[in-house]
Design a protein around this motif. Structure first.
Motif, mmCIF file in Angstrom:
data_model
loop_
_atom_site.group_PDB
_atom_site.id
_atom_site.type_symbol
_atom_site.label_atom_id
_atom_site.label_comp_id
_atom_site.label_asym_id
_atom_site.label_seq_id
_atom_site.Cartn_x
_atom_site.Cartn_y
_atom_site.Cartn_z
ATOM 1 N N VAL A 175 114.867 37.351 48.244
ATOM 2 C CA VAL A 175 114.525 38.481 49.118
ATOM 3 C C VAL A 175 113.950 39.622 48.282
ATOM 4 O O VAL A 175 114.522 40.020 47.269
ATOM 5 C CB VAL A 175 115.777 38.983 49.883
ATOM 6 C CG1 VAL A 175 115.427 40.186 50.753
ATOM 7 C CG2 VAL A 175 116.366 37.853 50.722
ATOM 8 N N LYS A 176 112.816 40.147 48.730
ATOM 9 C CA LYS A 176 112.160 41.245 48.011
ATOM 10 C C LYS A 176 112.700 42.595 48.491
ATOM 11 O O LYS A 176 112.924 42.795 49.680
ATOM 12 C CB LYS A 176 110.648 41.183 48.250
ATOM 13 C CG LYS A 176 109.877 42.296 47.560
ATOM 14 C CD LYS A 176 108.414 42.305 47.982
ATOM 15 C CE LYS A 176 107.741 43.586 47.569
ATOM 16 N NZ LYS A 176 106.447 43.777 48.222
ATOM 17 N N PHE A 177 112.909 43.511 47.540
ATOM 18 C CA PHE A 177 113.303 44.881 47.861
ATOM 19 C C PHE A 177 112.043 45.746 47.967
ATOM 20 O O PHE A 177 111.303 45.866 46.995
ATOM 21 C CB PHE A 177 114.207 45.464 46.777
ATOM 22 C CG PHE A 177 115.520 44.745 46.603
ATOM 23 C CD1 PHE A 177 116.577 44.998 47.465
ATOM 24 C CD2 PHE A 177 115.697 43.828 45.580
ATOM 25 C CE1 PHE A 177 117.792 44.339 47.301
ATOM 26 C CE2 PHE A 177 116.898 43.167 45.409
ATOM 27 C CZ PHE A 177 117.956 43.416 46.276
ATOM 28 N N GLU A 178 111.813 46.348 49.130
ATOM 29 C CA GLU A 178 110.680 47.275 49.256
ATOM 30 C C GLU A 178 110.990 48.561 48.491
ATOM 31 O O GLU A 178 110.110 49.182 47.908
ATOM 32 C CB GLU A 178 110.408 47.605 50.740
ATOM 33 C CG GLU A 178 110.010 46.412 51.583
ATOM 34 C CD GLU A 178 108.674 45.822 51.163
ATOM 35 O OE1 GLU A 178 107.816 46.582 50.655
ATOM 36 O OE2 GLU A 178 108.488 44.607 51.347
ATOM 37 N N GLN A 179 112.274 48.962 48.530
ATOM 38 C CA GLN A 179 112.721 50.154 47.815
ATOM 39 C C GLN A 179 114.145 49.918 47.343
ATOM 40 O O GLN A 179 114.943 49.288 48.030
ATOM 41 C CB GLN A 179 112.656 51.381 48.742
ATOM 42 C CG GLN A 179 112.860 52.696 48.005
ATOM 43 C CD GLN A 179 112.404 53.893 48.838
ATOM 44 O OE1 GLN A 179 111.602 53.746 49.746
ATOM 45 N NE2 GLN A 179 112.922 55.062 48.519
ATOM 46 N N ILE A 180 114.453 50.396 46.158
ATOM 47 C CA ILE A 180 115.782 50.166 45.570
ATOM 48 C C ILE A 180 116.100 51.326 44.630
ATOM 49 O O ILE A 180 115.182 52.007 44.139
ATOM 50 C CB ILE A 180 115.795 48.799 44.824
ATOM 51 C CG1 ILE A 180 117.212 48.410 44.384
ATOM 52 C CG2 ILE A 180 114.834 48.797 43.645
ATOM 53 C CD1 ILE A 180 117.328 46.973 43.856
ATOM 54 N N THR A 181 117.371 51.572 44.397
ATOM 55 C CA THR A 181 117.758 52.650 43.489
ATOM 56 C C THR A 181 117.988 52.106 42.082
ATOM 57 O O THR A 181 118.215 50.908 41.896
ATOM 58 C CB THR A 181 119.055 53.351 43.963
ATOM 59 O OG1 THR A 181 120.134 52.417 43.869
ATOM 60 C CG2 THR A 181 118.919 53.850 45.393
ATOM 61 N N TYR A 182 117.953 53.003 41.116
ATOM 62 C CA TYR A 182 118.239 52.614 39.726
ATOM 63 C C TYR A 182 119.636 51.997 39.631
ATOM 64 O O TYR A 182 119.834 50.991 38.954
ATOM 65 C CB TYR A 182 118.205 53.828 38.795
ATOM 66 C CG TYR A 182 116.975 54.685 38.868
ATOM 67 C CD1 TYR A 182 115.761 54.241 38.351
ATOM 68 C CD2 TYR A 182 117.024 55.963 39.428
ATOM 69 C CE1 TYR A 182 114.641 55.035 38.409
ATOM 70 C CE2 TYR A 182 115.907 56.754 39.485
ATOM 71 C CZ TYR A 182 114.717 56.292 38.980
ATOM 72 O OH TYR A 182 113.601 57.075 39.045
ATOM 73 N N MET A 183 120.597 52.632 40.309
ATOM 74 C CA MET A 183 121.986 52.167 40.226
ATOM 75 C C MET A 183 122.134 50.751 40.763
ATOM 76 O O MET A 183 122.892 49.952 40.218
ATOM 77 C CB MET A 183 122.915 53.122 40.992
ATOM 78 C CG MET A 183 123.236 54.413 40.250
ATOM 79 S SD MET A 183 123.897 54.171 38.577
ATOM 80 C CE MET A 183 125.408 53.281 38.933
ATOM 81 N N ASP A 184 121.395 50.434 41.831
ATOM 82 C CA ASP A 184 121.470 49.079 42.388
ATOM 83 C C ASP A 184 120.907 48.047 41.407
ATOM 84 O O ASP A 184 121.426 46.932 41.308
ATOM 85 C CB ASP A 184 120.710 49.003 43.719
ATOM 86 C CG ASP A 184 121.497 49.634 44.859
ATOM 87 O OD1 ASP A 184 122.729 49.773 44.716
ATOM 88 O OD2 ASP A 184 120.888 49.994 45.883
ATOM 89 N N ILE A 185 119.847 48.409 40.712
ATOM 90 C CA ILE A 185 119.284 47.492 39.700
ATOM 91 C C ILE A 185 120.330 47.212 38.623
ATOM 92 O O ILE A 185 120.544 46.064 38.228
ATOM 93 C CB ILE A 185 118.007 48.085 39.071
ATOM 94 C CG1 ILE A 185 116.869 48.094 40.091
ATOM 95 C CG2 ILE A 185 117.588 47.287 37.829
ATOM 96 C CD1 ILE A 185 115.596 48.729 39.580
ATOM 97 N N LEU A 186 120.989 48.272 38.156
ATOM 98 C CA LEU A 186 121.998 48.121 37.104
ATOM 99 C C LEU A 186 123.220 47.372 37.631
ATOM 100 O O LEU A 186 123.759 46.483 36.954
ATOM 101 C CB LEU A 186 122.403 49.496 36.570
ATOM 102 C CG LEU A 186 121.293 50.300 35.870
ATOM 103 C CD1 LEU A 186 121.768 51.720 35.580
ATOM 104 C CD2 LEU A 186 120.847 49.620 34.584
ATOM 105 N N ARG A 187 123.639 47.708 38.859
ATOM 106 C CA ARG A 187 124.850 47.089 39.440
ATOM 107 C C ARG A 187 124.652 45.601 39.706
ATOM 108 O O ARG A 187 125.544 44.789 39.459
ATOM 109 C CB ARG A 187 125.210 47.813 40.738
ATOM 110 C CG ARG A 187 126.472 47.342 41.411
ATOM 111 C CD ARG A 187 126.840 48.253 42.569
ATOM 112 N NE ARG A 187 125.740 48.354 43.513
ATOM 113 C CZ ARG A 187 125.476 47.454 44.465
ATOM 114 N NH1 ARG A 187 126.233 46.372 44.579
ATOM 115 N NH2 ARG A 187 124.464 47.617 45.298
#
Length: 234
Positions: A175-187
């Motif tokens: 599933v592609k993320f259209e928008q995501i936060t920095y914290m979600d990438i790290l988490r």
């Protein structure tokens, strides 16, 4: 939409699928797209990797001292930067290579104020040799340089459409993320950029856009504000 951007290119992008070396046709295609963006009046700086020649953390370097291997990788980025500079100048765009490792006969040393002045004069600046330090990737170098020159956004060119919850090459249902936060990438531990680069962007609130470099015209679309790739913000 953006007045000043940093474009992160991988070394593999210059190899055009061959895995090693520089493909002249592909480099000129990329240079043509960058020239088109420069003609829009956008200040554009480039950070290029060296994976098409040598990567400090690759299998080929496993028996080597990490510092020596990383220095070899930095020198590989200079080769790529010179190839991009040559292709840009053939497109009529003035370009300067600035290296974090000094080599005066080949390119300029990286000096922040001089880099900003080049951009103000309409030149494309290509940052080579990463940060000049081992253990730091060219992703981290791109984040650092973007902050130093006060770029509006960091654009990372990849071979996929954006950020996915799994490798889309392996998992077709990723599933592609259209928008995501920095914290979600790290988490979530997403392998978009290394964690140092993501943390640096997070701490300084620098937006990132991850997009597919292999679709012609995508650089212009991203800079024009079209919804291309995945946007990373706070």
């Amino acid at each position: 939409m953006y007045n000043r951007v940093v474009l992160k290119l991988s070394g593999e992008a210059l190899a055009a699928g061959r895995g090693f070396g520089v493909d002249g046709d592909r480099v000129h295609e990329i240079a043509g797209e960058i020239a088109e963006v420069r003609d829009l009046g956008v200040d554009i700086a480039i950070v290029v990797g060296g994976g098409n020649f040598f990567r400090g953390v690759a299998e080929q370097a496993k028996e080597m001292d990490r510092v020596s291997a990383d220095h070899m990788g930095m020198l590989a980025t200079v080769i790529n930067a010179l190839a991009i500079q040559d292709a840009l100048e053939k497109c009529g765009v003035h370009a300067r290579v600035m290296s974090a490792i000094e080599m005066h006969q080949v390119c300029e040393p990286y000096i922040r104020r001089r880099a900003i002045r080049h951009l103000e004069k309409g030149r494309v600046v290509i940052f080579a040799a990463g940060t000049g330090n081992p253990y730091f990737s060219t992703d981290t170098a791109a984040s650092l340089r973007a902050m130093e020159i006060k770029a509006d956004v960091l654009l990372k060119a990849t071979k996929v459409e954006g950020i996915y919850d799994a490798d889309p090459v392996i998992k077709t249902d990723a599933v592609k993320f259209e928008q995501i936060t920095y914290m979600d990438i790290l988490r979530l531990g997403l392998k978009v950029m290394d964690t140092t680069a993501v943390s640096l962007c997070k701490d300084n609130n620098l937006p990132m856009i991850i997009f597919n470099m292999n679709r012609p015209g995508n650089i212009r679309r991203v800079i024009s504000g079209e919804k291309v790739g995945s946007l990373v913000t706070a």
